[in-house]
Design a protein around this motif. Structure first.
Motif, short mmCIF file in Angstrom:
data_model
loop_
_atom_site.label_atom_id
_atom_site.label_comp_id
_atom_site.label_asym_id
_atom_site.label_seq_id
_atom_site.Cartn_x
_atom_site.Cartn_y
_atom_site.Cartn_z
N GLY A 1 0.81 -1.21 0.00
CA GLY A 1 0.00 0.00 0.00
C GLY A 1 0.84 1.26 0.00
O GLY A 1 0.53 2.23 -0.71
N LEU A 2 1.89 1.28 0.78
CA LEU A 2 2.80 2.43 0.82
C LEU A 2 3.50 2.61 -0.52
O LEU A 2 3.66 3.74 -1.01
CB LEU A 2 3.81 2.25 1.95
N HIS A 3 3.90 1.52 -1.12
CA HIS A 3 4.54 1.56 -2.44
C HIS A 3 3.57 2.11 -3.48
O HIS A 3 3.93 2.97 -4.30
CB HIS A 3 5.02 0.16 -2.82
N ALA A 4 2.32 1.65 -3.45
CA ALA A 4 1.32 2.14 -4.41
C ALA A 4 1.06 3.62 -4.23
O ALA A 4 0.68 4.31 -5.19
CB ALA A 4 0.03 1.34 -4.23
N ALA A 5 1.26 4.11 -3.00
CA ALA A 5 1.07 5.53 -2.72
C ALA A 5 2.29 6.37 -3.08
O ALA A 5 2.30 7.58 -2.85
CB ALA A 5 0.71 5.74 -1.25
N GLY A 6 3.32 5.72 -3.64
CA GLY A 6 4.48 6.45 -4.14
C GLY A 6 5.75 6.31 -3.34
O GLY A 6 6.80 6.81 -3.76
N ALA A 7 5.72 5.64 -2.20
CA ALA A 7 6.89 5.56 -1.34
C ALA A 7 7.88 4.50 -1.80
O ALA A 7 7.50 3.49 -2.40
CB ALA A 7 6.47 5.27 0.10
N ASN A 8 9.15 4.74 -1.51
CA ASN A 8 10.14 3.68 -1.52
C ASN A 8 9.89 2.87 -0.25
O ASN A 8 9.60 3.44 0.81
CB ASN A 8 11.56 4.25 -1.47
N VAL A 9 10.04 1.55 -0.32
CA VAL A 9 9.69 0.72 0.83
C VAL A 9 10.79 -0.30 1.10
O VAL A 9 11.24 -0.99 0.19
CB VAL A 9 8.35 -0.02 0.61
N VAL A 10 11.18 -0.38 2.37
CA VAL A 10 12.10 -1.41 2.83
C VAL A 10 11.32 -2.39 3.68
O VAL A 10 10.67 -2.01 4.66
CB VAL A 10 13.27 -0.80 3.63
N LEU A 11 11.35 -3.66 3.29
CA LEU A 11 10.64 -4.71 4.01
C LEU A 11 11.64 -5.53 4.81
O LEU A 11 12.66 -5.96 4.26
CB LEU A 11 9.89 -5.64 3.05
N THR A 12 11.37 -5.73 6.09
CA THR A 12 12.25 -6.58 6.88
C THR A 12 11.54 -7.87 7.25
O THR A 12 10.31 -7.93 7.32
CB THR A 12 12.71 -5.89 8.19
N ALA A 13 12.34 -8.90 7.47
CA ALA A 13 11.85 -10.20 7.93
C ALA A 13 12.99 -10.88 8.67
O ALA A 13 14.13 -10.39 8.65
CB ALA A 13 11.37 -11.05 6.76
N ARG A 14 12.68 -11.99 9.30
CA ARG A 14 13.72 -12.68 10.08
C ARG A 14 14.87 -13.17 9.22
O ARG A 14 16.01 -13.22 9.66
CB ARG A 14 13.11 -13.84 10.85
N THR A 15 14.57 -13.51 7.96
CA THR A 15 15.63 -13.98 7.06
C THR A 15 15.69 -13.10 5.82
O THR A 15 14.68 -12.53 5.39
CB THR A 15 15.40 -15.43 6.61
N ARG A 16 16.86 -13.01 5.25
CA ARG A 16 17.03 -12.21 4.04
C ARG A 16 16.21 -12.78 2.90
O ARG A 16 15.62 -12.04 2.11
CB ARG A 16 18.52 -12.21 3.64
N GLU A 17 16.14 -14.11 2.81
CA GLU A 17 15.40 -14.75 1.72
C GLU A 17 13.92 -14.37 1.77
O GLU A 17 13.31 -14.04 0.75
CB GLU A 17 15.56 -16.26 1.79
N ALA A 18 13.34 -14.41 2.97
CA ALA A 18 11.92 -14.07 3.11
C ALA A 18 11.68 -12.60 2.79
O ALA A 18 10.69 -12.24 2.13
CB ALA A 18 11.44 -14.38 4.52
N ALA A 19 12.58 -11.74 3.23
CA ALA A 19 12.42 -10.30 2.98
C ALA A 19 12.54 -9.99 1.50
O ALA A 19 11.75 -9.21 0.94
CB ALA A 19 13.47 -9.52 3.78
N GLU A 20 13.52 -10.59 0.84
CA GLU A 20 13.71 -10.33 -0.59
C GLU A 20 12.56 -10.89 -1.42
O GLU A 20 12.14 -10.27 -2.39
CB GLU A 20 15.05 -10.91 -1.04
N ALA A 21 12.06 -12.06 -1.03
CA ALA A 21 10.93 -12.64 -1.76
C ALA A 21 9.71 -11.75 -1.64
O ALA A 21 8.98 -11.52 -2.61
CB ALA A 21 10.63 -14.04 -1.23
N ALA A 22 9.46 -11.21 -0.45
CA ALA A 22 8.32 -10.32 -0.26
C ALA A 22 8.50 -9.04 -1.06
O ALA A 22 7.57 -8.56 -1.72
CB ALA A 22 8.14 -10.00 1.23
N ALA A 23 9.70 -8.47 -1.02
CA ALA A 23 9.96 -7.23 -1.75
C ALA A 23 9.76 -7.40 -3.25
O ALA A 23 9.30 -6.49 -3.93
CB ALA A 23 11.37 -6.74 -1.45
N SER A 24 10.08 -8.58 -3.76
CA SER A 24 9.94 -8.82 -5.20
C SER A 24 8.49 -8.77 -5.65
O SER A 24 8.20 -8.54 -6.82
CB SER A 24 10.56 -10.17 -5.57
N THR A 25 7.56 -8.98 -4.72
CA THR A 25 6.13 -8.93 -5.07
C THR A 25 5.56 -7.52 -4.97
O THR A 25 4.44 -7.27 -5.42
CB THR A 25 5.30 -9.85 -4.16
#
Length: 267
Positions: free
Chosen positions: A26-50
């Protein structure tokens, strides 16, 4: 029309799924750059890719101060600011009565649900917001607003987070706004125990007749992050479909009403 958050950058903790992922989208759709964190880098990167091209996934457990600081530093290096922080990471390892819990579950609940928002807020305030302003949004819960026989320890941590939201709003204004959202039963993995095997019954007790979706909560987060809420701070916005209203009035048809009226039962 210019996107309301264009040019701004948000960090969302616990963003690999559920409310966190929906908030990041939602923040990304509103124009923001977004950093997503998760317990593992793989999970965070997979989420960011979507989420989109202006999204970055970084592995950082919510309570790991070293990784959290590295995340804030990388956010500054990549995007140049941290204008929005969504303290969304949460846990509930202590389902059941309060006096049946041990210290390990108590400590984990409060470390993730209360200490982590304090720590991440410290880091983004020092890195950017103290000099430039910003918006901090904490994910609380309606469990922090009233007792529950099976969610007592979790609710206590969320009640403390609601108070912390007010305290930080008082301390950090006028440049930094601090608010919270308090979801009811939402279709997330954390809340599965509350709805998964009996969703129709749970939904039936809610005035809007459905459990929440992560996107319902994300919309409120985007609102609190945006300039349109610039005179709101220290508040907790409940998003629960009316759940706190309790048992709802049974459906009554117009024919039922007319029948009662004709029988002299209308008062």
């Amino acid at each position: 029309m210019t996107a309301p958050l264009e040019g701004r950058t948000a960090i969302v903790t616990g963003a690999s799924r559920g409310i966190g992922l929906a908030a990041a989208a939602g923040l990304h759709a509103a124009g923001a750059n977004v950093v997503l964190t998760a317990r593992t880098r793989e999970a965070a990167e997979a989420a960011a890719s979507t989420v989109g091209e202006r999204a970055l996934g970084i592995g950082a457990h919510a309570t790991d101060q070293t990784r959290a600081r590295a995340c804030v530093d990388r956010t500054m290096e990549t995007f140049g600011s941290v204008d929005i922080l969504v303290n969304n990471a949460g846990t509930n390892p202590a389902y059941g009565r309060v006096l049946s819990q041990d210290h390990a579950r108590f400590a984990k609940t409060f470390d993730v649900n209360l200490w982590a928002p304090v720590m991440w807020s410290q880091l983004v305030v020092e890195a950017w917001m103290q000099a430039n302003g910003g918006s901090i949004i904490n994910t609380a819960s309606i469990s922090g607003l009233a007792p529950d026989p099976d969610l007592g320890l979790y609710g206590a941590s969320k009640a403390a987070l609601i108070f912390l939201t007010q305290q930080l709003a008082a301390e950090l204004g006028p440049g930094i706004r601090v608010n919270a959202i308090a979801p009811g039963v939402v279709r997330t993995r954390l809340a599965e125990l509350l709805w998964k095997d009996h969703e129709p019954e749970v939904a039936g007790r809610i005035p809007l007749k459905r459990i929440g979706e992560p996107e319902d909560v994300a919309a409120a987060i985007v609102f609190l992050a945006a300039p349109s809420s610039s005179w709101i701070t220290g508040e907790t916005l409940v998003i629960d479909g009316g759940q706190r209203l309790g048992a709802t009035i049974p459906d009554v048809t117009a024919a039922d009403f007319r029948a009662g009226d004709s029988a002299g039962d209308r008062t």
